[in-house]
Design a protein around this motif. Sequence first.
Motif, mmCIF file in Angstrom:
data_model
loop_
_atom_site.group_PDB
_atom_site.id
_atom_site.type_symbol
_atom_site.label_atom_id
_atom_site.label_comp_id
_atom_site.label_asym_id
_atom_site.label_seq_id
_atom_site.Cartn_x
_atom_site.Cartn_y
_atom_site.Cartn_z
ATOM 1 N N GLY A 93 0.844 -1.187 0.000
ATOM 2 C CA GLY A 93 0.000 0.000 0.000
ATOM 3 C C GLY A 93 0.879 1.235 0.000
ATOM 4 N N SER A 95 1.102 5.509 -0.170
ATOM 5 C CA SER A 95 0.445 6.810 -0.045
ATOM 6 C C SER A 95 1.400 7.755 0.661
ATOM 7 C CB SER A 95 -0.871 6.698 0.753
ATOM 8 O OG SER A 95 -0.631 6.187 2.048
ATOM 9 N N ILE A 97 2.625 10.571 3.404
ATOM 10 C CA ILE A 97 2.352 10.533 4.840
ATOM 11 C C ILE A 97 1.060 11.266 5.189
ATOM 12 C CG2 ILE A 97 3.812 12.559 5.330
ATOM 13 C CD1 ILE A 97 4.543 11.090 8.007
ATOM 14 N N THR A 100 -1.987 8.979 4.647
ATOM 15 C CA THR A 100 -2.000 7.681 5.318
ATOM 16 C C THR A 100 -2.773 7.788 6.625
ATOM 17 O OG1 THR A 100 0.174 7.156 4.391
ATOM 18 C CG2 THR A 100 -0.572 5.824 6.264
ATOM 19 N N ASP A 101 -3.949 7.170 6.666
ATOM 20 C CA ASP A 101 -4.729 7.208 7.901
ATOM 21 C C ASP A 101 -4.389 5.997 8.775
ATOM 22 O OD1 ASP A 101 -6.090 5.048 6.765
ATOM 23 O OD2 ASP A 101 -7.837 6.249 6.188
ATOM 24 N N GLU A 102 -4.971 5.962 9.959
ATOM 25 C CA GLU A 102 -4.645 4.894 10.908
ATOM 26 C C GLU A 102 -5.020 3.523 10.371
ATOM 27 O OE1 GLU A 102 -5.307 3.872 15.665
ATOM 28 O OE2 GLU A 102 -6.636 5.301 14.650
ATOM 29 N N LYS A 104 -5.077 2.442 7.226
ATOM 30 C CA LYS A 104 -4.080 2.003 6.242
ATOM 31 C C LYS A 104 -2.800 1.556 6.936
ATOM 32 C CE LYS A 104 -5.486 4.873 2.289
ATOM 33 N NZ LYS A 104 -5.071 5.996 1.399
ATOM 34 N N TYR A 105 -2.372 2.355 7.897
ATOM 35 C CA TYR A 105 -1.145 2.049 8.639
ATOM 36 C C TYR A 105 -1.280 0.706 9.371
ATOM 37 C CZ TYR A 105 2.669 2.682 12.019
ATOM 38 O OH TYR A 105 3.797 2.507 12.788
ATOM 39 N N THR A 148 6.019 5.819 0.142
ATOM 40 C CA THR A 148 6.185 4.434 0.601
ATOM 41 C C THR A 148 6.560 4.331 2.074
ATOM 42 O OG1 THR A 148 8.559 4.269 0.117
ATOM 43 C CG2 THR A 148 7.033 3.832 -1.714
ATOM 44 N N ALA A 150 5.181 4.040 5.107
ATOM 45 C CA ALA A 150 4.651 2.986 5.985
ATOM 46 C C ALA A 150 5.017 1.607 5.454
ATOM 47 C CB ALA A 150 3.137 3.126 6.121
ATOM 48 N N TYR A 151 4.814 1.391 4.169
ATOM 49 C CA TYR A 151 5.117 0.082 3.583
ATOM 50 C C TYR A 151 6.604 -0.244 3.719
ATOM 51 C CZ TYR A 151 5.735 -3.587 0.089
ATOM 52 O OH TYR A 151 6.076 -4.758 -0.553
#
Length: 250
Positions: A93, A95, A97, A100-102, A104-105, A148, A150-151
């Motif tokens: 996934g 997106s 920062i 990026t919502d909670e 998705k994280y 990228t 979080a991923y």
Amino acid sequence: MTKQLNNKIALITGGSSGIGLATAQKFVEQGAQVIIVGRKEEALNTAVSQLGEQSYGIRADISNLSDLDNLYNEVKTKYQKLDILFVNAGVAGFSPIDGTDEAKYDHLFDINVKGAYFTIQKALPLIPEGGSIVLTTSVINGKGLPGTSAYSATKAAVRSFARTLATELAPRGIRINAVSPGHTATPIVTKIEMDEDAMKAMENEVKLKTPLGRMGQPEEIASVATFLASPESSFVTGAEFPADGGYAQI
């Protein structure tokens, strides 16, 4: 020719498609009995039909610890041990920062990090001396690409597991390594939330920046995973093996 994985019991998470399924096929060809794990019953059944009698499917969500307990209870009852564990299940996934919502994280970290960690932890009582654990990370774990954050962090965590757990498990004679794919033509790519133009742009970017000028195929990543699972890599632990066409290497 002697098969490298004769009489071995192997478990592959995310085993019903893509890299997992391609690796299951290679494990079967090398003589292993292969347990594939996935969230979708229909996909598992299709994969087992393709792999044949040396395979067995179990439905489980690796981010759910109760599912993992049930998975390993079934493995213990049916096979008593696990010689090879391929921790391959994961989601992608991308997106920025601020996009990026909670939810998705949490989705990324629950499957890619928490799921991987407890897949290993709960398997350990079944893995004897000489066992091999292989993790799927990504070359993106060391690249600072926009969108990228979080991923990439999830995949960097998986790479860290290979290092830290290699030292913990060495006294038990268990090796743990990571295969680090570059851009690979798997179903996970088609699930990324990206419009057609953006997807084409990404593919063109991959071709331009990958020295071999193309995306990888699941079978090419599977060959590396099979090497790491086999006695051919008996003096290898804590390592990361990139399979990325040179994308992050040159």
